[in-house]
Write an enzyme that holds these catalytic residues in place. Structure first.
Site, PDB file in Angstrom:
ATOM      1  N   ASP A   1       0.834  -1.206   0.000  1.00  0.00           N
ATOM      2  CA  ASP A   1       0.000   0.000   0.000  1.00  0.00           C
ATOM      3  C   ASP A   1       0.871   1.260   0.000  1.00  0.00           C
ATOM      4  O   ASP A   1       1.963   1.267   0.568  1.00  0.00           O
ATOM      5  CB  ASP A   1      -0.932  -0.018   1.229  1.00  0.00           C
ATOM      6  CG  ASP A   1      -2.101   0.940   1.081  1.00  0.00           C
ATOM      7  OD1 ASP A   1      -2.321   1.459  -0.024  1.00  0.00           O
ATOM      8  OD2 ASP A   1      -2.801   1.165   2.092  1.00  0.00           O
TER       9      ASP A   1
ATOM     10  N   ASN B   1     -11.072  -2.680  -5.359  1.00  0.00           N
ATOM     11  CA  ASN B   1     -10.309  -1.742  -6.194  1.00  0.00           C
ATOM     12  C   ASN B   1     -10.984  -1.418  -7.536  1.00  0.00           C
ATOM     13  O   ASN B   1     -10.613  -0.450  -8.205  1.00  0.00           O
ATOM     14  CB  ASN B   1      -8.880  -2.257  -6.440  1.00  0.00           C
ATOM     15  CG  ASN B   1      -7.977  -2.148  -5.228  1.00  0.00           C
ATOM     16  OD1 ASN B   1      -7.076  -2.976  -5.012  1.00  0.00           O
ATOM     17  ND2 ASN B   1      -8.181  -1.118  -4.400  1.00  0.00           N
TER      18      ASN B   1
END
Ligand code: IPE
Ligand code: IPE
Ligand code: MG
Length: 243
Positions: free
Chosen positions: A17, A65
């Protein structure tokens, strides 16, 4: 950082991330961040294989996502195809077997084709299994497993009283992977974001403030070193473990 060679985690999973924030800090766009993220992947994959880690699982694209802007989703899918093509030789040389988990049939055709080809070409490698979690969600994984089991129960293939942890495990995308020993998340966020819910049941969690494009070999060593200092009790007492 000194790593004990005798206590290497068998399965490391990483929530990669911070690509976007890293790019922003450089005054660049998110695409630049993702491209730099791929370079970090290459480093970490190679170093993990070198350290003798048997399983490395990377969260590359979550079921959530898809909610990102379409241009970013396309960028991520294109990068994936390109990197697989580019990294094949490296995987062969480093004895790495590619594996993928998630709802793969919903990925773009080009991604599926490149994945299948790379999986096929690396299937006899036995050093490290590199698993990419793609269109992966922990709840989705469990849901599809329970649905399949329900169908088998209905068709008298499994009897309800035989549904146990082994049977559930057998219906997961991650069925061939051992439990996660060490779960790493970069970028300072301290959440699971629907990753590997079943397999992380007893994982050691490690949160790094480093943004993914800057997570390098020394950061990985730091995470493993930190893991090695912990006592994994699995419900027992410390005294029992020492006896
Ligand atoms: C991780 O970086 C890459 C993916 C989720 C595909 P992000 O893109 O989430 O980066 P931030 O969180 O916006 O910084
Ligand atoms: C998790 O990162 C998914 C991947 C690393 C592929 P996100 O950046 O999507 O997670 P949230 O939404 O901030 O929790
Ligand atoms: Mg993020």
């Amino acid at each position: 950082m000194n790593i004990e060679r005798t206590n290497i985690p068998e399965h490391i999973a990483i929530i990669m991330d911070g690509n976007g924030r890293w790019a922003k800090a450089q005054g660049q766009n998110r695409f630049f961040g993702h491209r730099s993220g791929v370079k970090a992947v290459q480093k970490i994959v190679e170093e993990s294989a070198r350290l003798g880690i048997k399983n490395l699982t990377l969260f590359a694209f979550s079921t959530e996502n898809w909610k990102r802007p379409q241009t970013e989703v396309n960028t991520l899918m294109n990068l994936l195809v390109k990197s697989l093509r580019k990294e094949l030789n490296q995987m062969v040389q480093n004895d790495i077997r590619l594996n993928a988990v998630g709802n793969l049939s919903a990925l773009p055709e080009a991604v599926q084709a490149e994945l299948n080809e790379t999986i096929e070409k690396t299937k006899n490698n036995s050093g490290m299994t590199l698993t990419l979690a793609l269109n992966y969600g922990g709840k989705e994984e469990l849901t599809q497993a329970f649905r399949e089991i329900a169908i088998k129960v209905k068709n008298n293939i499994i009897s309800p009283e035989n549904v146990d942890e082994t049977i559930i495990n057998k219906h997961l995308y991650t069925r061939n992977l051992p439990d996660v020993d060490l779960l790493i998340r970069t970028s300072g966020e301290q959440r699971i974001s629907n990753f590997l819910l079943w397999k992380i049941a007893y994982a050691e969690l490690y949160f790094s403030k480093v943004l993914w494009p800057e997570f390098d070999e020394s950061q990985l060593h730091l995470a493993i070193h930190n893991y090695q200092k912990r006592e994994r009790r699995f419900g027992k007492t410390s005294e029992q473990l020492k006896a």
